[in-house]
Design a protein around this motif. Structure first.
Motif, PDB file in Angstrom:
ATOM      1  N   THR A 143      12.570  72.285  38.103  1.00 46.20           N
ATOM      2  CA  THR A 143      11.148  72.614  38.234  1.00 46.20           C
ATOM      3  C   THR A 143      10.759  72.654  39.709  1.00 46.20           C
ATOM      4  N   ARG A 144       9.934  73.624  40.083  1.00 46.59           N
ATOM      5  CA  ARG A 144       9.512  73.764  41.469  1.00 46.59           C
ATOM      6  C   ARG A 144       8.695  72.547  41.885  1.00 46.59           C
ATOM      7  N   THR A 145       8.913  72.114  43.105  1.00 46.21           N
ATOM      8  CA  THR A 145       8.257  70.909  43.607  1.00 46.21           C
ATOM      9  C   THR A 145       6.731  70.983  43.532  1.00 46.21           C
ATOM     10  N   PRO A 146       6.088  72.116  43.849  1.00 41.42           N
ATOM     11  CA  PRO A 146       4.619  72.155  43.710  1.00 41.42           C
ATOM     12  C   PRO A 146       4.142  71.839  42.299  1.00 41.42           C
ATOM     13  N   THR A 193       9.565  61.267  46.384  1.00 46.80           N
ATOM     14  CA  THR A 193       9.138  62.128  47.494  1.00 46.80           C
ATOM     15  C   THR A 193       9.649  63.548  47.289  1.00 46.80           C
ATOM     16  N   ASP A 194       9.062  64.466  48.045  1.00 45.34           N
ATOM     17  CA  ASP A 194       9.566  65.841  47.995  1.00 45.34           C
ATOM     18  C   ASP A 194      10.780  65.974  48.904  1.00 45.34           C
ATOM     19  N   GLY A 195      11.594  66.991  48.629  1.00 46.33           N
ATOM     20  CA  GLY A 195      12.772  67.219  49.450  1.00 46.33           C
ATOM     21  C   GLY A 195      12.590  68.321  50.466  1.00 46.33           C
ATOM     22  N   ARG A 196      11.978  69.432  50.036  1.00 45.13           N
ATOM     23  CA  ARG A 196      11.802  70.587  50.924  1.00 45.13           C
ATOM     24  C   ARG A 196      10.376  71.113  50.901  1.00 45.13           C
ATOM     25  N   GLY A 197       9.441  70.277  50.563  1.00 44.07           N
ATOM     26  CA  GLY A 197       8.061  70.730  50.538  1.00 44.07           C
ATOM     27  C   GLY A 197       7.812  71.712  49.415  1.00 44.07           C
ATOM     28  N   PRO A 198       6.833  72.598  49.572  1.00 48.96           N
ATOM     29  CA  PRO A 198       6.483  73.535  48.503  1.00 48.96           C
ATOM     30  C   PRO A 198       7.524  74.620  48.268  1.00 48.96           C
ATOM     31  N   LYS A 199       8.562  74.662  49.081  1.00 47.36           N
ATOM     32  CA  LYS A 199       9.584  75.691  48.913  1.00 47.36           C
ATOM     33  C   LYS A 199      10.795  75.188  48.127  1.00 47.36           C
ATOM     34  N   GLY A 200      10.764  73.947  47.715  1.00 45.20           N
ATOM     35  CA  GLY A 200      11.923  73.374  47.054  1.00 45.20           C
ATOM     36  C   GLY A 200      11.736  73.210  45.561  1.00 45.20           C
ATOM     37  N   ARG A 201      12.729  72.576  44.969  1.00 40.75           N
ATOM     38  CA  ARG A 201      12.704  72.241  43.543  1.00 40.75           C
ATOM     39  C   ARG A 201      13.063  70.772  43.382  1.00 40.75           C
ATOM     40  N   GLY A 202      12.499  70.147  42.357  1.00 40.89           N
ATOM     41  CA  GLY A 202      12.795  68.756  42.094  1.00 40.89           C
ATOM     42  C   GLY A 202      12.163  67.814  43.105  1.00 40.89           C
ATOM     43  N   VAL A 203      12.499  66.546  42.972  1.00 40.01           N
ATOM     44  CA  VAL A 203      12.029  65.511  43.886  1.00 40.01           C
ATOM     45  C   VAL A 203      13.189  64.561  44.172  1.00 40.01           C
TER      46      VAL A 203
END
Length: 291
Positions: A143-146, A193-203
């Motif tokens: 799932t996308r991080t956002p 936490t997020d891994g790559r901000g709004p451009k990533g997937r997962g946490v």
């Protein structure tokens, strides 16, 4: 004594056929040269050469079996392949067993923004273990991080810490867009936490090192409700290290957005406020749409 012309012709044909058969047989005995000879014969001669060839194959097979002994006959067995092994070890992506909560979870306390110092002091000596994407590629991995951020907002409220909560004198290289801190079962510190901000997937999920072997089950149990949770409006600051630019990113209630913002508009220690009118316009702009 003279023979009729037909008799000479018949003898010639017989001699030619015998010569062709002899050459074909010689080629078979010398190592498989029958195919070129057979290619030059037709009719009865070709069928005779083919019979010699088949008989030679049978003879070679019988000789090989006599030398090697009879091979026992077994029913066909399935040979494991890497794909089969993965399927046996890891449940399928859509399998409920892949994401079934297995960690005994009795209490979950989200750490609020003003409780950060208390959390740091209590767990100052904690050695952390981290879990990112898993091999099963479950909902929490793909799932996308956002989307996860919006559902965390709905489930637990505002994050414990964001980029706006620390001094911005230097570019925030390596710092997370958002962090949720928890105390699980009254004694287990957990961070999401997020891994790559709004451009990533997962946490990324971190917990006390003593629970390293159970970290996957802890993550799945703690965040399992996000699968059925709604998306709540929110806004964060995000810093793109590659472009060296600041953004406002979040969910305005209708769509996700990623809008450039000026560094001068960011006040250290003050989190951004969601302006639904501005964010809706920004999210509709192709230049600032989510990747």
């Amino acid at each position: 004594m003279r023979h009729p012309p037909g008799r000479h012709l018949q003898n010639g044909l017989l001699s030619g056929a015998a010569c062709a058969v002899w050459l074909a047989c010689w080629g078979l005995l010398m190592g498989g040269g029958a195919r070129p000879a057979f290619a030059q014969t037709t009719g009865a001669e070709g069928r005779l050469v083919e019979r010699y060839q088949e008989e030679r194959y049978r003879a070679l097979a019988r000789r090989h079996l006599r030398q090697q002994g009879r091979w026992p006959a077994h029913p066909p067995t399935r040979i494991p392949t890497p794909t089969d092994s993965l399927r046996l070890i890891h449940p399928a992506f859509s399998s409920p067993a892949a994401e079934a909560p297995t960690f005994p979870l009795h209490d979950v306390r989200p750490v609020r923004h003003l409780e950060r110092d208390w959390f740091r002091e209590r767990f100052a000596d904690t050695e952390w273990a981290f879990l990112g994407e898993t091999a099963d590629h479950t909902f929490l991995d793909t799932t996308r991080t956002p989307t996860l951020r919006a559902r965390l907002q709905a489930r637990f409220g505002d994050p414990t810490q964001t980029l706006a909560d620390a001094p911005l004198n230097d570019p925030p290289t390596g710092r997370a867009q958002f962090e949720y801190w928890f105390v699980v079962n009254d004694s287990i510190p957990v961070q999401v936490t997020d891994g790559r901000g709004p451009k990533g997937r997962g946490v990324i999920v971190a917990a006390e090192r003593a629970y390293r072997e159970q970290l996957r089950a802890l993550r799945d149990t703690l965040l399992a409700p996000l699968r059925r949770e709604r998306s709540a409006p929110h806004v964060d600051y995000y810093y793109d290290e590659r472009r060296e630019r600041w953004y406002r990113t979040g969910f305005d209630g209708r769509s996700f957005f990623l809008a450039p913002t000026s560094r001068g508009d960011i006040v250290p220690g003050r989190r951004p406020r969601l302006d639904t009118a501005r964010t809706s316009e920004a999210s509709a702009s192709p230049a600032s749409s989510m990747p």
